[in-house]
Design a protein around this motif. Sequence first.
Motif, PDB file in Angstrom:
ATOM      1  N   GLU A 153      29.437 143.567  58.619  1.00  0.00           N
ATOM      2  CA  GLU A 153      29.092 144.988  58.486  1.00  0.00           C
ATOM      3  C   GLU A 153      27.713 145.274  59.068  1.00  0.00           C
ATOM      4  O   GLU A 153      27.523 146.285  59.753  1.00  0.00           O
ATOM      5  CB  GLU A 153      29.134 145.400  57.010  1.00  0.00           C
ATOM      6  N   LYS A 154      26.745 144.390  58.781  1.00  0.00           N
ATOM      7  CA  LYS A 154      25.398 144.594  59.327  1.00  0.00           C
ATOM      8  C   LYS A 154      25.419 144.521  60.850  1.00  0.00           C
ATOM      9  O   LYS A 154      24.776 145.321  61.521  1.00  0.00           O
ATOM     10  CB  LYS A 154      24.426 143.541  58.765  1.00  0.00           C
ATOM     11  N   LEU A 176      25.291 147.314  65.880  1.00  0.00           N
ATOM     12  CA  LEU A 176      25.913 147.684  67.161  1.00  0.00           C
ATOM     13  C   LEU A 176      26.082 149.198  67.263  1.00  0.00           C
ATOM     14  O   LEU A 176      25.852 149.781  68.329  1.00  0.00           O
ATOM     15  CB  LEU A 176      27.264 146.982  67.323  1.00  0.00           C
ATOM     16  N   ALA A 177      26.486 149.823  66.135  1.00  0.00           N
ATOM     17  CA  ALA A 177      26.641 151.284  66.145  1.00  0.00           C
ATOM     18  C   ALA A 177      25.289 151.956  66.382  1.00  0.00           C
ATOM     19  O   ALA A 177      25.188 152.917  67.166  1.00  0.00           O
ATOM     20  CB  ALA A 177      27.257 151.760  64.827  1.00  0.00           C
ATOM     21  N   LEU A 178      24.244 151.424  65.711  1.00  0.00           N
ATOM     22  CA  LEU A 178      22.906 151.987  65.927  1.00  0.00           C
ATOM     23  C   LEU A 178      22.463 151.768  67.373  1.00  0.00           C
ATOM     24  O   LEU A 178      21.865 152.657  67.989  1.00  0.00           O
ATOM     25  CB  LEU A 178      21.895 151.342  64.970  1.00  0.00           C
ATOM     26  N   GLN A 195      21.425 153.900  72.529  1.00  0.00           N
ATOM     27  CA  GLN A 195      21.684 153.891  73.972  1.00  0.00           C
ATOM     28  C   GLN A 195      22.166 155.262  74.432  1.00  0.00           C
ATOM     29  O   GLN A 195      21.757 155.747  75.495  1.00  0.00           O
ATOM     30  CB  GLN A 195      22.712 152.814  74.318  1.00  0.00           C
ATOM     31  N   ALA A 196      23.013 155.908  73.636  1.00  0.00           N
ATOM     32  CA  ALA A 196      23.480 157.254  73.991  1.00  0.00           C
ATOM     33  C   ALA A 196      22.305 158.233  74.005  1.00  0.00           C
ATOM     34  O   ALA A 196      22.196 159.070  74.908  1.00  0.00           O
ATOM     35  CB  ALA A 196      24.547 157.708  72.996  1.00  0.00           C
TER      36      ALA A 196
END
Length: 197
Positions: A63-64, A69-71, A76-77
């Motif tokens: 999860e971390k 990765l989501a962060l 990056q976006a």
Amino acid sequence: MIAGQLVTAAHGAVVAAEEELPNPLLPETYDIVWSLFIVVVLGFVFLKYALPKIQAVLDERTEKIEGGLALAESAQAEAQAALAEYQQQLQDARTEAARIREEARNEGGAIVAESRTRAQAEAARIVENAQRQIEAERQQASVSLRAEVGTLATELASKIVGESLEDEARRSRVVDRFLDDLEATTAAGAADAGKGN
């Protein structure tokens, strides 16, 4: 033969001794059973208590990592959006700079044209003033010359004719005639010189 019997007996004794000695590579049956019992107990304890905790730690790490990765993807976006905005601002600044340069060039051309027009007007005014001054000085010189020539001509004519030309009207006629003859002679000489070329 006795030797053969002895060899056979010795061989038989060795074989019998080997059969009585246990194989050091194979454990005893009771060792295998107890070892198997201990492995089953340890496996049960591992599966019941240790494996769920290990799985929970692995799930938490997953999860971390996924959150990281989501962060990272969102960062990056955001970085891509900031880069696009920066590039747009840079393009806008370049467009604005080109527009300002063009305006400055146009204003410079207008200032040069205006300065040229003013300079030409000033030059024309100066030339006109100079021509007027020259004309005034020429007329003044002509009047002065007429007066001097008239005086000289009157004196000369008085001496030649022998009578006094003190009369103003007479003197004026003589002077005018003399100057007209002089101008006609000068104009004829200039015309002859112009034809000769």
